[in-house]
Design an enzyme around this catalytic site. Structure first.
Site, mmCIF file in Angstrom:
data_model
loop_
_atom_site.group_PDB
_atom_site.id
_atom_site.type_symbol
_atom_site.label_atom_id
_atom_site.label_comp_id
_atom_site.label_asym_id
_atom_site.label_seq_id
_atom_site.Cartn_x
_atom_site.Cartn_y
_atom_site.Cartn_z
ATOM 1 C CB CYS B 96 -0.894 0.068 1.244
ATOM 2 S SG CYS B 96 -1.851 -1.397 1.571
ATOM 3 C CG HIS B 113 -5.952 -0.414 2.626
ATOM 4 N ND1 HIS B 113 -7.118 -0.373 1.901
ATOM 5 C CD2 HIS B 113 -5.361 -1.597 2.311
ATOM 6 C CE1 HIS B 113 -7.226 -1.480 1.171
ATOM 7 N NE2 HIS B 113 -6.174 -2.234 1.408
ATOM 8 C CG HIS B 115 -8.931 -5.876 3.290
ATOM 9 N ND1 HIS B 115 -8.294 -7.050 2.980
ATOM 10 C CD2 HIS B 115 -8.217 -4.906 2.673
ATOM 11 C CE1 HIS B 115 -7.228 -6.807 2.239
ATOM 12 N NE2 HIS B 115 -7.157 -5.507 2.044
ATOM 13 C CD GLU B 142 -26.920 15.003 12.608
ATOM 14 O OE1 GLU B 142 -27.838 15.362 11.836
ATOM 15 O OE2 GLU B 142 -26.241 15.820 13.271
ATOM 16 C CG HIS B 198 -9.001 -4.089 -2.289
ATOM 17 N ND1 HIS B 198 -7.872 -4.015 -3.062
ATOM 18 C CD2 HIS B 198 -8.569 -3.987 -1.015
ATOM 19 C CE1 HIS B 198 -6.798 -3.890 -2.289
ATOM 20 N NE2 HIS B 198 -7.192 -3.881 -1.039
#
EC number: 4.2.1.109
Lengths: 235, 235, 235, 235
Positions: B96, B113, B115, B142, B198
């Site tokens: 990443c 990140h 999943h 809201e 993903h």
């Protein structure tokens, strides 16, 4: 084995020792809903020993002294050489023992058995959708990359189809062994076998691999159930 | 880098130091189901350094010494100036990394990140309902007020429509970078990009903003999936 | 208020002191999914003071020094007598403050505001099923007995119908006050008001009552959503 | 009983003492969603005493000094011999007391009462599918093996049908006693009775058995609800 009972085999100050690791893992698995009501189990092979969680114990309360130890000489010995060298008094050995050994004979270092509801539901959905199918299949989901292609072959790719064989359940857990071994032979690349209406067996080279593969599989089963509810196909 | 390996960069008694914060955050994200089975990751930029969780590690067990550090000189330098100045032995850097850097180039101080299954399901539902749509949209909830309108523009209002772009997944995570950067250019106000099948990348000015925005988005994705099950429209 | 800022009002070694209780409650509410992404809030009235969680803070990380304190002289004083006597530097007071005060004016000792997804989904289902209905109603569920019939009237019975009024959301939270107060007047026996597409306000004589009533309501909302999915009517 | 109030009965440094065990169990049950909002309860019989959690207390905050104690002489004495020998000041005894005693009269050592939503939903689904049916039935699921066939008869097998009787709820909990006892007589092998729209009572020889049976039942109820959503039959 009588008086001393090899207690030293489960006494260690190292948190990574199998006798300490199994209770810690089982406590974590309890919070994940994998070993509810004494269900499921875990086993670790280290050198010439196999350490196994006992039967019928509350998994979140297990202690190192509850662990069974089996002698497990290197593969040149026949399976008949395996025997218990430590049995906790008043506890029964796990009925999963021959199933864990089947994974160890194929090189695994750790084997996890869960009663995860997502695993059970997936086996029921496969049965409903295609009665004769003996596999759960899913593809094009990133988490598939957490599952190995096969021993020494690296991990599955995003576009690969992950296939986990499903065997039928039997009234006595030890009777599953034959079916599990047959599934292992027919699917030599798999790291797991689903048991219909029961749960799953997952194994790996070591504790970290068995556990993270079990997590990735459970993630995929949960996702698959939710996808089915939403009318989304698995492949 | 050999012998000393800049270990001092990840040694601090301050719980707010990135090398301490990343393991604590990853442990929390594990309990939220965001980084199951070594999936997902987190990165923090501080001064001239970027701290990154490693690849393939059990996220709830990560330690400060597992953290990678990248030199990250102030923006006057070209991207090529970035290079690892600390690499833990036996660990692989996160795939990443270029995606985290893309967020930092746009001023972020933290990028997360996950999943999350809710994120994955939302991308599948958008695909099913309107194949060509490249955005998830929701309005009149809201919690939308927890998401910024854009850099320096304050937060979205209750009646605003929140739009999170969706990009297609690629077999190799680093190949996502180009698509992520394109989505960032086309949606300069977004603080997140969904990746089909993903997960999601979420960023913010600092750890608190990235984390709470990630939480608000996950809340909205979960709500959206439940709304869909109940036949309730998103906008 | 400048230099000293009345810090002594939030410093106590008693875990039951409001300045210690609010952070502990918010941490618990975070794990229940009620205050995700800085949403929601909690306030306690004690003697002549009202203690309020700040705006925009990660609720699971809140500390006693983050708490705002409002002077709240006994009811003989007009509402205009209320004013902040402690404001943490760099924090904003909660936009829920006038809503919490509306509960205190009616005798409450604690008021909790959550963004629970079950509460939001229930308001959406009521809207879908009977657009003009301004109440959620459920009956013949044991947990209803955890909700009071009205001030000084004891608890609801198993066969009673529990009615929680629903008000429409407004772009600015403080603008909800008028609608909340109107709902309180029209439903003088209620201990809670739902806010469409937003969440719920729940109050009680003290912390234990506000919290357990909030839990019972959330239980009933979750059950109601699941009942709706399964085609089971609420009354 | 006045001044001393038999406080020694609930003071012990042994974590396995009922007065310590009940608060620990209730805290765990709270995280499982079984005793939300002061609902549910737990009781343990030890020698000539019965220990009971009080009514209306936040179950995750209970303390040993909150526990009621009832004299419970060996079965040769008539039920009228039972009387409170310790009553915490300002607390009310549990309305479940006569129901717990009904289990103890049949030899149980521990009885657990939960408001689990899965239990409630199962009673509603049985009512919807076959209004007059007074039992929940499921078969061919491995977890059924966690439930006993009957006192002294071993555990159910995989192919056995598990039957848990359902009784109708009553406005006052103590009025359930007669119906519970009747169900116990009609189903002498059961270790649990479901209460429609209310929850479940589960008992066992000791704490470990009552708790793990309660877990296995809750697992089966949750699985049954999910199976129903997915169109999968229970038997």
């Amino acid at each position: 084995m009588s008086s001393e009972n090899n207690d030293h085999l489960v006494q260690s100050t190292d948190p990574e020792h199998p006798a300490n690791l199994i209770p810690a893992l089982c406590k974590q698995f309890y919070t994940l809903g994998w070993v509810t009501g004494t269900g499921g189990g875990t086993s670790i092979r280290k050198d010439d020993h196999v350490f196994i969680a006992p039967s019928g114990v509350q998994k979140e309360l297990m202690k190192p002294e509850n662990i069974f130890v089996l002698s497990y000489p290197t593969p040149k010995y026949p399976p008949s050489a395996r025997q218990y060298i430590r049995k906790p008094i008043d506890l029964k050995p796990s009925a999963c023992t021959p199933l864990f050994l089947a994974a160890f004979e194929r090189g695994a270092g750790c084997c996890i058995h869960t009663h995860s509801q997502w695993a059970v539901l997936v086996t029921l959905l496969v049965e409903k959708m295609s009665g004769t199918a003996a596999c759960f299949e899913i593809s094009n989901i990133e988490q598939i990359k957490g599952i190995p292609k096969g021993p020494g072959k690296g991990m599955l790719g995003f576009h690969d189809t992950m296939r986990i064989p499903i065997i039928e359940n039997t009234p006595f857990e030890e009777d599953l062994t034959e079916h599990l071994e047959k599934a292992m032979e027919q699917h030599p690349d798999t790291c797991a076998v689903l048991v219909r209406r029961h749960g799953i067996y997952v194994w790996g080279d070591n504790v970290a691999k068995a556990k993270t593969q079990c997590e990735s599989l459970d993630y995929l089963f949960q996702l698959a159930v939710e996808m089915h509810k939403l009318g989304l196909p698995w492949t």
